[in-house]
Design an enzyme around this catalytic site. Structure first.
Site, PDB file in Angstrom:
ATOM      1  N   LYS A 131       0.833  -1.205   0.000  1.00 16.97           N
ATOM      2  CA  LYS A 131       0.000   0.000   0.000  1.00 16.97           C
ATOM      3  C   LYS A 131       0.867   1.252   0.000  1.00 16.97           C
ATOM      4  O   LYS A 131       0.603   2.202  -0.750  1.00 16.97           O
ATOM      5  CB  LYS A 131      -0.943   0.011   1.214  1.00 16.97           C
ATOM      6  CG  LYS A 131      -1.830   1.247   1.279  1.00 16.97           C
ATOM      7  CD  LYS A 131      -2.606   1.328   2.586  1.00 16.97           C
ATOM      8  CE  LYS A 131      -3.710   0.307   2.657  1.00 16.97           C
ATOM      9  NZ  LYS A 131      -4.555   0.492   3.863  1.00 16.97           N
ATOM     10  N   ARG A 165     -18.380  11.660   5.386  1.00 16.48           N
ATOM     11  CA  ARG A 165     -19.265  10.864   4.534  1.00 16.48           C
ATOM     12  C   ARG A 165     -18.471  10.381   3.336  1.00 16.48           C
ATOM     13  O   ARG A 165     -17.852  11.186   2.636  1.00 16.48           O
ATOM     14  CB  ARG A 165     -20.454  11.696   4.052  1.00 16.48           C
ATOM     15  CG  ARG A 165     -21.386  12.179   5.152  1.00 16.48           C
ATOM     16  CD  ARG A 165     -22.364  13.193   4.571  1.00 16.48           C
ATOM     17  NE  ARG A 165     -21.647  14.368   4.059  1.00 16.48           N
ATOM     18  CZ  ARG A 165     -22.169  15.236   3.191  1.00 16.48           C
ATOM     19  NH1 ARG A 165     -23.387  15.050   2.720  1.00 16.48           N
ATOM     20  NH2 ARG A 165     -21.463  16.278   2.786  1.00 16.48           N
ATOM     21  N   PHE A 175     -31.244  12.081   5.696  1.00 12.71           N
ATOM     22  CA  PHE A 175     -31.379  10.689   6.109  1.00 12.71           C
ATOM     23  C   PHE A 175     -32.841  10.257   6.225  1.00 12.71           C
ATOM     24  O   PHE A 175     -33.176   9.374   7.009  1.00 12.71           O
ATOM     25  CB  PHE A 175     -30.626  10.416   7.420  1.00 12.71           C
ATOM     26  CG  PHE A 175     -29.133  10.452   7.256  1.00 12.71           C
ATOM     27  CD1 PHE A 175     -28.418   9.292   7.035  1.00 12.71           C
ATOM     28  CD2 PHE A 175     -28.442  11.651   7.287  1.00 12.71           C
ATOM     29  CE1 PHE A 175     -27.043   9.320   6.861  1.00 12.71           C
ATOM     30  CE2 PHE A 175     -27.074  11.698   7.107  1.00 12.71           C
ATOM     31  CZ  PHE A 175     -26.366  10.519   6.893  1.00 12.71           C
ATOM     32  N   CYS A 213     -19.452   2.280   8.612  1.00 14.90           N
ATOM     33  CA  CYS A 213     -19.710   2.865   9.936  1.00 14.90           C
ATOM     34  C   CYS A 213     -20.982   2.346  10.615  1.00 14.90           C
ATOM     35  O   CYS A 213     -20.916   1.763  11.692  1.00 14.90           O
ATOM     36  CB  CYS A 213     -19.776   4.387   9.823  1.00 14.90           C
ATOM     37  SG  CYS A 213     -18.205   5.146   9.373  1.00 14.90           S
TER      38      CYS A 213
END
Length: 436
Positions: free
Chosen positions: A35, A154, A252, A263
């Site tokens: 990575k 988000r 939402f 999450c």
């Protein structure tokens, strides 16, 4: 200030790149050599709009670098962020804190200067206390303040969320920790971003409480959608009607196939386990978790019903459009599409799918699904077209072409992104969520 970001996954890489863009000197640390090699070569391991350009610009400006050596990365750092994974522990749902504690031990053994150690990872209440104990027990001779600073990013909008946050929550127990964190976030003072200083335990709970509340809003409107279908109401009208109340808010409140992602699923489970450990049950969250899990397969059954039921569905072909848990990410964790596809496969339905970014990660999770190279390839020969994720690419499909390619003109819209009158006028049978 020099900042060390331990963990170069979603939270660590986005946070590190943004801190570097503020002018800090940031080193991202990860044990995964491949990575780090890819990051040094400019290859971003996750899909997040704008992140590749942000990383490239700050590497070029020499404000952002990458290493596998924790000792090297934290040397001279005033703030050391722990941003490693805290997945649900297999078997019991508790957050797996082994990576957090391993980092704390290594920091304590190698730290060469006074520093603030910041838990950016989502961790249960009391984790900061244990991190503090581990650092002290590892023989650290320097002044260390352990601080909680949960992220509220988000996926798909993370850079904007980091640079223009609703709030910055900092849980600190001493002035050294508070003052260092003021300096870390000083660039945001110009934007007047609200910074909330609380106790460390309060900060840890704020993150879980926020995610559980948002998961509850999603689950609530999904149940209202089911009721709307029974009574002949329109869930989008209901959502707008209650969302205009500023005590509730409109976010939402979009009915769909349930929540997923990195999450909400793991954080609601971890909150339940924390509540259980302290003998303080959170019954509402218990119900949210149960309802959300059952909803995902229920959406698969909704598609089967649209095909005419179990017997009629067997042997038919369905096109799934969208596999990630939300648009603008390649994240497949707990995506509703996995349960929808499995439910269809269990019923003997052939599933072909397309997603703009998620198919590489989806393929091993959905071995019975045939991945395609475009929406229209997935649609060809389908008895039903099912929209699972509301990618922009699916919002304006050429319905005439869809009708020509599909075997049957049936559109099941699990995200309510089309107007029913438009789809029906194009000659389709249209099935949505919580609407006629």
């Amino acid at each position: 200030m020099k900042i060390a970001m331990v963990g170069s996954g979603y939270v660590g890489l986005v946070s590190g790149a943004c801190f570097a863009d503020f002018g800090h000197d940031v080193v991202c640390i990860d044990k995964d050599q491949s990575k780090i090699d890819r990051l040094r070569d400019g290859v971003i391991p996750i899909y997040e709009p704008g992140l590749d350009a942000l990383v490239e610009a700050n590497v070029k400006a020499r404000r952002l670098s990458f290493t596998t050596s924790l000792a090297e990365g934290i040397r001279g750092a005033g703030a050391i962020f722990i941003a490693v994974g805290t997945p649900s522990r297999r078997g019991d749902g508790h957050a797996d804190l082994s990576f957090v504690y391993a980092v704390a031990k290594e920091v304590g053994q190698t730290l060469e200067n006074d520093a603030v150690v910041v838990t950016k990872s989502t961790v249960p209440v009391g984790t900061g206390d244990e991190v503090e104990r581990i650092i002290a027990a590892s023989g650290c001779k320097h002044k260390v303040s352990v601080v909680s600073n949960p992220e509220f990013l988000r996926e798909g909008a993370a850079i904007g969320d980091f640079k223009r946050p609703d709030r910055i929550v900092i849980g600190a127990e001493d002035e050294f920790g508070r003052e260092t964190m003021r300096e870390v976030y000083r660039p945001l003072f110009l934007n007047e971003s609200p910074i909330l200083f609380v106790s460390r335990r309060s900060s840890e709970l704020i993150k879980y409480a926020a995610n559980a509340f948002l998961a509850t809003k999603i689950t609530f409107i999904n149940e209202m959608a089911d009721l709307c279908e029974k009574v002949g109401a329109n869930v989008q009208d209901v959502s707008r009607g209650i969302g205009m109340d500023n005590r509730i808010g409109s976010k939402f409140l979009h009915a769909g196939p349930g929540y997923g992602g990195s999450c909400f699923p793991k954080d609601t489970l971890a909150l339940l386990k924390t509540a259980e450990d302290y003998d303080s049950p959170v019954r509402i969250v218990e119900a949210v978790v149960k309802v959300n899990e059952s909803r995902k397969r229920a959406m698969g059954r909704k598609v089967i019903d649209a095909l005419g039921g179990m017997d009629a569905a067997r042997g038919k072909q369905v096109a799934l459009l969208g596999l990630t848990f939300k648009p603008n990410t390649d994240d497949m964790r707990d995506s509703p599409a996995i349960a929808v596809a499995q439910t269809l496969a269990d019923a003997g339905v052939t599933v072909k799918a397309y997603d703009p970014e998620g198919m590489e990660l989806a393929a091993p999770l959905m071995p019975d699904v045939q991945m395609t190279t475009s929406s229209y390839e997935a649609i060809e020969g389908a008895d039903a077209v099912v929209i699972v994720t509301e990618w922009d690419a699916f919002r304006a499909l050429d319905l005439k072409r869809v009708k020509e390619l599909a075997k049957a003109p049936l559109l099941v819209d699990l995200r309510n992104i089309y107007r029913s009158e438009d789809v029906r006028a194009a000659g389709f049978t249209y099935v949505s969520v919580g609407r006629d």
